[in-house]
Design an enzyme around this catalytic site. Structure first.
Site, short mmCIF file in Angstrom:
data_model
loop_
_atom_site.label_atom_id
_atom_site.label_comp_id
_atom_site.label_asym_id
_atom_site.label_seq_id
_atom_site.Cartn_x
_atom_site.Cartn_y
_atom_site.Cartn_z
N LYS A 109 1.00 -1.14 -0.18
CA LYS A 109 -0.02 -0.30 -0.21
C LYS A 109 0.83 1.30 -0.12
CE LYS A 109 -2.31 -0.88 3.85
NZ LYS A 109 -1.71 -2.24 4.38
N ARG A 137 -9.73 1.16 8.05
CA ARG A 137 -9.47 -0.19 8.47
C ARG A 137 -10.48 -0.63 9.15
NH1 ARG A 137 -3.25 0.39 8.15
NH2 ARG A 137 -2.51 -1.67 8.77
N ARG A 146 11.96 -6.17 5.09
CA ARG A 146 11.61 -4.79 4.68
C ARG A 146 12.57 -3.96 5.74
NH1 ARG A 146 5.62 -2.84 4.54
NH2 ARG A 146 5.33 -3.04 6.51
N ARG A 191 11.04 -1.56 10.93
CA ARG A 191 9.98 -1.16 11.86
C ARG A 191 9.87 -2.20 12.92
NH1 ARG A 191 4.72 -0.36 8.00
NH2 ARG A 191 3.89 -1.56 9.79
N ARG A 250 -0.79 -9.10 12.80
CA ARG A 250 -1.42 -8.08 12.02
C ARG A 250 -2.27 -8.67 10.86
NH1 ARG A 250 3.97 -5.46 10.75
NH2 ARG A 250 2.98 -4.37 9.03
P1 ADP Z 1 0.59 -2.18 7.54
O1 ADP Z 1 -0.37 -2.05 6.68
O2 ADP Z 1 1.94 -2.65 7.05
O3 ADP Z 1 0.51 -2.98 8.86
P2 ADP Z 1 0.55 0.52 8.65
O4 ADP Z 1 1.83 1.41 8.68
O5 ADP Z 1 -0.57 1.00 7.73
O6 ADP Z 1 1.32 -0.83 8.24
O7 ADP Z 1 -0.01 0.27 10.21
C1 ADP Z 1 0.81 0.12 11.00
C2 ADP Z 1 -0.05 0.04 12.54
O8 ADP Z 1 -0.61 1.11 12.83
C3 ADP Z 1 -1.14 -1.25 12.23
O9 ADP Z 1 -0.80 -2.35 12.42
C4 ADP Z 1 -2.10 -0.47 13.26
O10 ADP Z 1 -1.73 -1.15 14.62
C5 ADP Z 1 -1.82 1.01 13.23
N1 ADP Z 1 -2.96 1.46 12.43
C6 ADP Z 1 -2.59 2.24 10.90
N2 ADP Z 1 -3.49 2.53 10.40
C7 ADP Z 1 -4.74 2.42 11.11
C8 ADP Z 1 -5.99 2.72 11.14
N3 ADP Z 1 -6.73 3.02 10.29
N4 ADP Z 1 -7.05 2.20 12.22
C9 ADP Z 1 -6.19 1.75 13.60
N5 ADP Z 1 -5.03 1.41 13.59
C10 ADP Z 1 -4.26 1.79 12.58
#
Ligand code: ADP
Ligand code: ZN
Length: 220
Positions: free
Chosen positions: A13, A88, A127, A162, A173
């Protein structure tokens, strides 16, 4: 133009969103990046977010929705935005629809990325990300390593991993995605705005290919 990046963690993404930002000129807004910045700076939001992120769980809806709602008021996203990692949950998607409706806007395109689970896990554990907030280039120590180990090719900053990019957390996740986020596929399908793309080595179709195709279609 409102574009949403949907898909399990590690499907690309962020990579696709960054390419689309470069091509279309709309800002990429990643809720994950906002949380990580706050964790780094040790803010109250950061402390709260970290307690969920480190377990592979979602940050609560009310907190996340408020952040995005205020970001959507800023002048640099009035022409368009690429939402990366938001919404999400169905509650987040409904809240977003309400916020946009009040501005006479709507979600224009939802890019749903899919990748086989084994490939996601491989990709996520190898990564590495440029620590320079202005750069944030993503590398993969197996598939796409930097020229010099641990150093960003583009800006020379240190590459970091990360904290949630380890095998145990990625599994939770993915489970969180299946439970709470995957219902959005149907949600946006019903609204007629869903576009699903497989991103996978196996079919030689990567984030760059998806971004190129989407840009071509938008500019048609
Ligand atoms: P990835 O899609 O690789 O898990 P992100 O950087 O999008 O990475 O998200 C990392 C973490 O941040 C998620 O696992 C979640 O805990 C939190 N997070 C990100 N976006 C949201 C969201 N829209 N709602 C709730 N938690 C979120
Ligand atoms: Zn860099």
């Amino acid at each position: 133009m409102i574009i949403i990046m949907l898909g399990a963690p590690g499907t690309g993404k962020g990579t696709v969103a960054a390419l689309l930002e470069g091509e279309l000129g709309y800002k990429q807004v990643s809720t994950g990046d906002i949380f990580r910045k706050n964790i780094q700076e040790g803010t109250e939001l950061g402390k709260l977010a970290d307690s969920y992120i480190s377990k592979g769980q979602l940050v609560p809806d009310d907190v996340t929705i408020n952040i995005v709602a205020s970001r959507l008021e800023e002048p640099d996203v009035q022409e368009g935005i690429i939402l990366d990692g938001f919404p999400r949950t169905v509650a987040q998607a409904e809240a977003l629809d309400d916020i946009l409706a009040k501005k006479g806007k709507k979600v224009d395109m939802v890019l749903n990325l899919t990748t086989p689970e084994e490939e996601i896990i491989e990709r996520v554990v190898s990564r590495r990300i440029c620590s320079n907030q202005q750069c944030k280039t993503v590398y993969n120590v197996v598939m796409n390593p930097p020229k010099q180990e641990g150093i960003c090719d583009k800006c020379g900053a240190k590459l970091v991993q990360r904290q949630d990019d380890n095998e145990e957390t990625i599994k939770s996740r993915i489970a969180t995605y299946m439970e709470q986020t995957s219902p959005l596929v149907e949600y946006y399908q019903n609204k007629g705005v869903l576009r699903t793309e497989e991103v996978s080595q196996r079919i030689n179709h990567l984030g760059k290919d998806v971004a190129d195709e989407v840009v071509r279609d938008i500019n048609k």
